[in-house]
Design a protein around this motif. Sequence first.
Motif, PDB file in Angstrom:
ATOM      1  N   LEU A   1       0.848  -1.194   0.000  1.00 49.81           N
ATOM      2  CA  LEU A   1       0.000   0.000   0.000  1.00 49.81           C
ATOM      3  C   LEU A   1       0.884   1.243   0.000  1.00 49.81           C
ATOM      4  N   ASP A   2       0.692   2.072  -1.028  1.00 53.77           N
ATOM      5  CA  ASP A   2       1.473   3.309  -1.136  1.00 53.77           C
ATOM      6  C   ASP A   2       1.009   4.289  -0.055  1.00 53.77           C
ATOM      7  N   LEU A   3       1.924   4.711   0.799  1.00 56.89           N
ATOM      8  CA  LEU A   3       1.609   5.652   1.869  1.00 56.89           C
ATOM      9  C   LEU A   3       2.143   7.039   1.517  1.00 56.89           C
ATOM     10  N   PRO A   4       1.367   8.071   1.785  1.00 60.74           N
ATOM     11  CA  PRO A   4       1.802   9.434   1.438  1.00 60.74           C
ATOM     12  C   PRO A   4       2.913   9.926   2.367  1.00 60.74           C
ATOM     13  N   ASN A   5       3.730  10.812   1.844  1.00 57.49           N
ATOM     14  CA  ASN A   5       4.757  11.527   2.621  1.00 57.49           C
ATOM     15  C   ASN A   5       5.838  10.627   3.194  1.00 57.49           C
ATOM     16  N   THR A   6       6.024   9.444   2.616  1.00 53.34           N
ATOM     17  CA  THR A   6       7.062   8.541   3.118  1.00 53.34           C
ATOM     18  C   THR A   6       7.449   7.544   2.024  1.00 53.34           C
ATOM     19  N   THR A   7       8.670   7.069   2.118  1.00 51.32           N
ATOM     20  CA  THR A   7       9.115   6.009   1.205  1.00 51.32           C
ATOM     21  C   THR A   7       8.889   4.639   1.837  1.00 51.32           C
ATOM     22  N   ALA A   8       8.487   4.611   3.125  1.00 51.51           N
ATOM     23  CA  ALA A   8       8.230   3.354   3.826  1.00 51.51           C
ATOM     24  C   ALA A   8       6.766   2.971   3.633  1.00 51.51           C
ATOM     25  N   ASP A   9       6.482   2.291   2.539  1.00 47.23           N
ATOM     26  CA  ASP A   9       5.109   1.893   2.254  1.00 47.23           C
ATOM     27  C   ASP A   9       4.702   0.711   3.134  1.00 47.23           C
ATOM     28  N   LEU A  10       3.416   0.350   3.058  1.00 44.90           N
ATOM     29  CA  LEU A  10       2.881  -0.686   3.936  1.00 44.90           C
ATOM     30  C   LEU A  10       2.721  -1.995   3.181  1.00 44.90           C
ATOM     31  N   PRO A  11       3.534  -3.008   3.495  1.00 44.15           N
ATOM     32  CA  PRO A  11       3.376  -4.307   2.845  1.00 44.15           C
ATOM     33  C   PRO A  11       2.509  -5.243   3.683  1.00 44.15           C
TER      34      PRO A  11
ATOM     35  N   THR B   1      -5.877 -11.880  -4.934  1.00 51.97           N
ATOM     36  CA  THR B   1      -5.625 -11.359  -6.283  1.00 51.97           C
ATOM     37  C   THR B   1      -5.523  -9.838  -6.312  1.00 51.97           C
ATOM     38  N   GLY B   2      -5.527  -9.228  -5.109  1.00 54.86           N
ATOM     39  CA  GLY B   2      -5.488  -7.770  -5.044  1.00 54.86           C
ATOM     40  C   GLY B   2      -6.844  -7.160  -4.781  1.00 54.86           C
ATOM     41  N   GLN B   3      -7.882  -7.945  -4.984  1.00 53.04           N
ATOM     42  CA  GLN B   3      -9.243  -7.570  -4.614  1.00 53.04           C
ATOM     43  C   GLN B   3      -9.866  -8.783  -3.933  1.00 53.04           C
ATOM     44  N   VAL B   4     -10.188  -8.626  -2.636  1.00 53.19           N
ATOM     45  CA  VAL B   4     -10.650  -9.771  -1.845  1.00 53.19           C
ATOM     46  C   VAL B   4     -11.861  -9.373  -1.001  1.00 53.19           C
ATOM     47  N   THR B   5     -12.541 -10.359  -0.461  1.00 52.44           N
ATOM     48  CA  THR B   5     -13.631 -10.051   0.455  1.00 52.44           C
ATOM     49  C   THR B   5     -13.057  -9.582   1.786  1.00 52.44           C
ATOM     50  N   LEU B   6     -13.855  -8.872   2.533  1.00 50.92           N
ATOM     51  CA  LEU B   6     -13.433  -8.415   3.850  1.00 50.92           C
ATOM     52  C   LEU B   6     -13.104  -9.617   4.741  1.00 50.92           C
ATOM     53  N   THR B   7     -13.873 -10.679   4.616  1.00 54.40           N
ATOM     54  CA  THR B   7     -13.616 -11.890   5.401  1.00 54.40           C
ATOM     55  C   THR B   7     -12.257 -12.485   5.057  1.00 54.40           C
ATOM     56  N   PHE B   8     -11.958 -12.573   3.775  1.00 47.50           N
ATOM     57  CA  PHE B   8     -10.663 -13.118   3.355  1.00 47.50           C
ATOM     58  C   PHE B   8      -9.522 -12.274   3.924  1.00 47.50           C
ATOM     59  N   ALA B   9      -9.669 -10.959   3.862  1.00 49.37           N
ATOM     60  CA  ALA B   9      -8.629 -10.064   4.377  1.00 49.37           C
ATOM     61  C   ALA B   9      -8.388 -10.301   5.862  1.00 49.37           C
ATOM     62  N   LEU B  10      -9.475 -10.548   6.624  1.00 46.97           N
ATOM     63  CA  LEU B  10      -9.328 -10.797   8.060  1.00 46.97           C
ATOM     64  C   LEU B  10      -8.775 -12.195   8.317  1.00 46.97           C
ATOM     65  N   GLU B  11      -9.238 -13.183   7.546  1.00 41.23           N
ATOM     66  CA  GLU B  11      -8.722 -14.554   7.689  1.00 41.23           C
ATOM     67  C   GLU B  11      -7.214 -14.589   7.506  1.00 41.23           C
ATOM     68  N   ARG B  12      -6.724 -13.921   6.464  1.00 37.75           N
ATOM     69  CA  ARG B  12      -5.289 -13.944   6.136  1.00 37.75           C
ATOM     70  C   ARG B  12      -4.518 -12.848   6.851  1.00 37.75           C
ATOM     71  N   SER B  13      -5.241 -12.012   7.572  1.00 35.02           N
ATOM     72  CA  SER B  13      -4.643 -10.887   8.298  1.00 35.02           C
ATOM     73  C   SER B  13      -3.794 -10.000   7.387  1.00 35.02           C
ATOM     74  N   CYS B  14      -4.342  -9.690   6.219  1.00 41.11           N
ATOM     75  CA  CYS B  14      -3.651  -8.797   5.284  1.00 41.11           C
ATOM     76  C   CYS B  14      -3.575  -7.388   5.880  1.00 41.11           C
ATOM     77  N   ASN B  15      -2.473  -6.714   5.650  1.00 42.94           N
ATOM     78  CA  ASN B  15      -2.293  -5.352   6.168  1.00 42.94           C
ATOM     79  C   ASN B  15      -2.889  -4.291   5.257  1.00 42.94           C
ATOM     80  N   THR B  16      -2.672  -4.463   3.951  1.00 37.68           N
ATOM     81  CA  THR B  16      -2.982  -3.370   3.021  1.00 37.68           C
ATOM     82  C   THR B  16      -4.468  -3.019   2.951  1.00 37.68           C
ATOM     83  N   PRO B  17      -5.396  -3.988   2.978  1.00 37.43           N
ATOM     84  CA  PRO B  17      -6.812  -3.590   2.917  1.00 37.43           C
ATOM     85  C   PRO B  17      -7.218  -2.726   4.107  1.00 37.43           C
ATOM     86  N   PHE B  18      -6.730  -3.070   5.299  1.00 41.43           N
ATOM     87  CA  PHE B  18      -7.144  -2.339   6.496  1.00 41.43           C
ATOM     88  C   PHE B  18      -6.453  -0.969   6.582  1.00 41.43           C
ATOM     89  N   GLY B  19      -5.232  -0.889   6.066  1.00 38.96           N
ATOM     90  CA  GLY B  19      -4.579   0.415   5.995  1.00 38.96           C
ATOM     91  C   GLY B  19      -5.327   1.351   5.069  1.00 38.96           C
TER      92      GLY B  19
END
Length: 484
Positions: free
Chosen positions: A248-258, A267-285
């Motif tokens: 996830l590209d974060l503004p004002n910094t070169t330290a983006d959120l992986p 696939t880069g577009q997932v259900t909210l449930t899938f994001a929580l199951e896998r504990s992905c960072n980028t959707p919640f950021g």
Amino acid sequence: MNGPLKRAAVACLLMFGLLMININYLQGVRAEELREDARNTRNFYARYEIERGRITAGNKVLAESVDTGDSRFRFQRRYPEGEVYAHVTGFFSPESESGIEATHDSLLDGSDASLLIRRSLDLFTNKHTKGANVDLTIVPRAQEAAHNALRRSNKRGAVVALDPRTGAILALVSLPTYDPNKLSKTDKGDVFSFYNKLDKDKTQPLLNRALNQTYPPGSTYKVITAAAFLEDDSSRAPETIVEAPQVLDLPNTTADLPNSGGAACGTGQVTLTFALERSCNTPFGKIAMDLGYDAMLEQAERFGIGESLQVPLGVVASDFGEKEDDAALAQAAIGQRSNRMTPLQMAMVAAGIANDGTVMKPYLVNKIADSEGSVIEEADPDELTEAVSPETARKLREMMVSVVRNGTAHLAQIPGVEVGGKTGTAETADGRPPHAWFISFAPAQDPQVAVAVIVESGSAGTEASGGQTAAPIAKAVMEAVLDR
């Protein structure tokens, strides 16, 4: 002749007046100072003349006064299972108290105004006055399961279990712990020496980590971010598609959120449930940046975050963090940056979701009764906040059940019981291994227990994850409460 008599009378009156002033000064101004003066041995011995009331939980005596047979120190405090309950009961030492021993001191020693009738009856019947008994909400088998499971991890940490329907604290464990019996001896030298040793110990055994230590909550906080997302639009559901870039590209910094380990999230577009199951960072950021700081803070506060509680032990306030930029907000939304939570607070989050969105005030005292068993005070469960709507709570429960069934928390599964939960791995600023978190509730359709576990600096590699280290501890506690 009259002159000398008058002068003598005036001198006598003056001295009498000075005497009265001095007496009033000592009694009205310096009384507390003199009472607490270390040289005042009368108060020291008086502490041990009183048979303090018992502290109990279920069918167990956690603290009691025993007759020593010594005329100077007649009663001494004893803690049958001291280390397991130390951060709950506290200690009664020659000059101070802690824990329940401190918060309920006047009741335990019988001096409280509510015990006036009891004291009067005892005086009339020539009975030895005893203090009131304090019964706690702790479930002994749950407390012992939490203590033993956390101890086996050989790490520092804390466990809190709540009844989501009432707010009753069913287990409250902090490790490392200490033996309150060694602080309740009558020898000041021994007591002070042992206390100083504990106070200087770098592992901080005197610290109640469950209530008085805040930590970055890691991915357990994603359930609050998900709550804010669902509350923002009632048409959203667990199946709603969310953006989930690999970074996830974060503004004002070169330290983006992986995502964890730089992995892709579907696939880069997932259900909210899938994001929580896998504990992905980028959707919640991204969700947090889209909602904005004010909406995220409001949702945090609706779970009770920011409040200083008394249970009756004092609880430090948790904190979502100050308003900075969107980059900081995205990191706070996944439980990092300046986001800091107590284990009790995260147990309250799980309990609120389990209880149809209502967070109950946590409490530790079930009832207080005098020495003859007459109840003086009894717990009256009360609502603290309405965190989310019942419909949002239902959606969150569904997603958290999926986390345990299909995601990162499979080690929390209990045969025959549907469990909801969320893992967390919280990075630390000092380079140590990350903390392992897990929050949960069970049974999902009729929640009777909600648990939060933190294991400090879990261990290296995958074992540091909340699913590997903290989830099995929560499982043991839930099983104990449910008597599985």
